[in-house]
Design an enzyme around this catalytic site. Structure first.
Site, PDB file in Angstrom:
ATOM      1  N   SER A 250      -1.888  23.817  -7.922  1.00 25.47           N
ATOM      2  CA  SER A 250      -2.453  22.642  -8.582  1.00 25.47           C
ATOM      3  C   SER A 250      -2.954  22.951  -9.976  1.00 25.47           C
ATOM      4  CB  SER A 250      -3.582  22.062  -7.741  1.00 25.47           C
ATOM      5  OG  SER A 250      -4.783  22.714  -8.051  1.00 25.47           O
ATOM      6  N   LYS A 251      -2.937  21.903 -10.771  1.00 27.73           N
ATOM      7  CA  LYS A 251      -3.414  22.021 -12.136  1.00 27.73           C
ATOM      8  C   LYS A 251      -4.908  22.348 -12.123  1.00 27.73           C
ATOM      9  CE  LYS A 251      -3.923  19.124 -16.227  1.00 27.73           C
ATOM     10  NZ  LYS A 251      -3.660  17.830 -16.812  1.00 27.73           N
ATOM     11  N   ARG A 252      -5.607  21.691 -11.179  1.00 27.99           N
ATOM     12  CA  ARG A 252      -7.056  21.861 -11.125  1.00 27.99           C
ATOM     13  C   ARG A 252      -7.448  23.316 -10.903  1.00 27.99           C
ATOM     14  NH1 ARG A 252      -9.024  18.575  -6.775  1.00 27.99           N
ATOM     15  NH2 ARG A 252      -7.344  17.188  -7.359  1.00 27.99           N
ATOM     16  N   GLY A 254      -5.922  25.753 -12.005  1.00 30.00           N
ATOM     17  CA  GLY A 254      -5.430  26.580 -13.106  1.00 30.00           C
ATOM     18  C   GLY A 254      -4.098  27.252 -12.816  1.00 30.00           C
TER      19      GLY A 254
END
Ligand code: GLU
Length: 480
Positions: A250-252, A254
């Site tokens: 996930s982007k969250r 990183g």
């Protein structure tokens, strides 16, 4: 004709899972001579990030997933940007109001928050359908008074909705589990839930490919298709790409995006090949596929519903294979910019260096550490001269360096082959193993346990002056 669409929201980040979706959409279309369409889903104005549509174009260009229709290339079904289709959605929503499949809702944010709070203990809090029972007059008055509204879908309260998904099979959801979802928001823009249905229909999309997080919403979409009397597309939902057994990539957290991987020195072709295998198995036991070969081999039956883990080690290996197999010219084109910034010493033959390093890289970003010794000889330990297998001791190493010095000083060795021949001849004359002569020289010139090429190549690369300096330094070092 098969028509698929890639429908990213412009968030400025190309998630690996999204790119895989785009790839499968491309492959489904192209393996049957169909069309692959790009549609920008920008109706969530709060999530918009400037410049992010360029990230999408750039990714498709780099990976070769060329779209047949889209905002930048046009097509017969445009506009391909949802914010430019605002009035279309409103027209269709009003059509649903007419037929009783949708209704205006004037509830304030406060009222909706209250419903949530009052039912906080329940598993699922649905809208209480208050506005469904407003009279025609009340609705008209509210509209005339300019009271803000949204439009909701009128979901049947009984029965169930079943649909088929290519990957997950038949799925049934009880209608009473579905909320009267919002179709048009108070800003007049549609929700994703509404826009995707209208657009997929109007753009004549035959196969909808997307993440499995949309599985539970699909019955709502099918109810919309039915309300309009439209054909339901073929659904292909994909399991998430995982970071490990329990967490999604996930982007969250990183996790690397496509752009991050390119910046880390991975080739777009290798990334694409690797992610093709995250959820799809070819019929033959093979891993390396060009995009053309993927088109030839792709089949829907190869898709799997078990989530795959993104394994950076595997990608790194595959990237190395791609680098090795690049045509030399192409490799030079990619490697030269890195070499030029890494090497300040003048006179180094960079093309030759390219030929030495091509088979030794896993990513392009390995280049600086592979060639750093060319500018400055690193501090090294004398132990580096010892080679047990070749029975090279510190004494032998010192003797060897002294022996090669006159050859290096003479001007007759213009290239690495001539120099190598001379060195081998010398070893023969002295009755020592080739390695006993070459290993110490290689060590003195590179100061490293491994180098991209052998002793003679290093000497020619560094040039006479630097070579002599380094060998003398080695002699001094070993003499102490
Ligand atoms: N805009 C949606 C997303 O980025 C697309 C989902 C779909 O393909 O329908 O998740």
């Amino acid at each position: 004709m098969i028509r698929t669409r890639f429908a990213p929201s412009p968030t400025g980040y190309m998630h690996i899972g999204n790119l895989r979706t785009a790839l499968y959409e491309f492959l489904i279309a192209k393996s049957s001579g169909g069309k692959f369409i790009l549609r920008i889903e920008d109706t969530d104005q709060e999530r918009l990030v400037e410049g992010s549509v360029d990230v999408i174009y750039e990714t498709l260009k780099l990976t070769g997933l060329r779209h047949d229709e889209g905002p930048d290339v046009g097509g017969a079904f445009g506009p391909y940007v949802q914010s430019e289709r605002k009035s279309t959605y409103m027209d269709y929503a009003k059509q649903l109001i007419e037929s009783g499949h949708a209704y205006y809702c004037f509830c304030t944010k406060e009222r909706l928050a209250e419903i949530k709070e009052q039912n906080a203990s329940e598993n699922m809090v649905k809208y209480d359908r208050h506005c469904l029972s407003l009279s025609k007059e009340e609705i008209e008055k509210n509209l005339a008074d300019g009271i803000p509204f949204i439009i909701r879908q009128n979901i049947p309260q009984t029965g169930s909705t079943t649909f088929h998904d290519v990957v997950y099979g038949d799925i049934t959801i009880e209608n009473n589990m579905i909320e009267d979802q919002v179709l048009i928001k108070s800003d007049g823009l549609p929700t994703y839930n509404f826009a995707n249905v209208v657009d997929d229909h109007l753009m004549e999309i035959t196969h909808v490919v997307r993440g499995s997080e949309y599985l539970t919403s699909t019955p709502k979409y099918n109810l919309l298709y039915n309300s309009f009397g439209w054909n339901i597309p073929t659904y292909v939902h994909l399991p998430p790409v995982m970071k490990n057994q329990t967490e999604k990539l996930s982007k969250r957290n990183g996790d690397a995006s496509f752009g991050d991987l390119v910046e880390k020195g991975f080739l777009a072709e290798a990334i694409l090949n690797y992610i093709a295998l995250l959820g799809w198995s070819p019929s033959e036991n093979r891993e390396i596929f060009s995009l053309e070969e993927l088109i030839e081999n792709f089949h829907l039956e190869g898709l799997s519903k078990s989530p795959s883990i993104f394994d950076i080690k595997k990608l790194t290996w595959m990237n190395g294979e791609y680098i090795k197999n690049l045509p030399f010219e192409k490799f030079c084109e990619l490697a030269l910019p890195q070499l030029k910034t890494s090497i300040k010493r003048t006179g180094v033959d960079l093309a030759k260096l390219c030929s030495y390093i091509q088979s030794r890289l896993e990513t392009l970003n390995d280049i600086p550490s592979l060639v750093d010794f060319i500018d400055t000889l690193p501090a090294y330990d004398t132990e580096l001269y010892v080679h047990k297998k070749m029975k090279t001791t510190l004494e032998i190493a010192l003797d060897s360096l002294k022996m090669v010095l006159p050859i290096l000083e003479s001007d007759t060795c213009l290239d690495e082959h001539a120099l190598n021949d001379k060195l081998l001849l010398l070893a023969e004359e002295k009755g020592i193993k080739n390695g006993q002569l070459l290993w110490p020289l290689r060590t003195a010139l590179s100061g490293k346990p491994t180098s991209p090429c052998g002793a003679s190549e290093l000497a020619i690369l560094l040039g006479k002056e630097e070579t002599l300096l380094r060998v003398q330094k080695g002699i001094g070092f070993l003499t102490k």
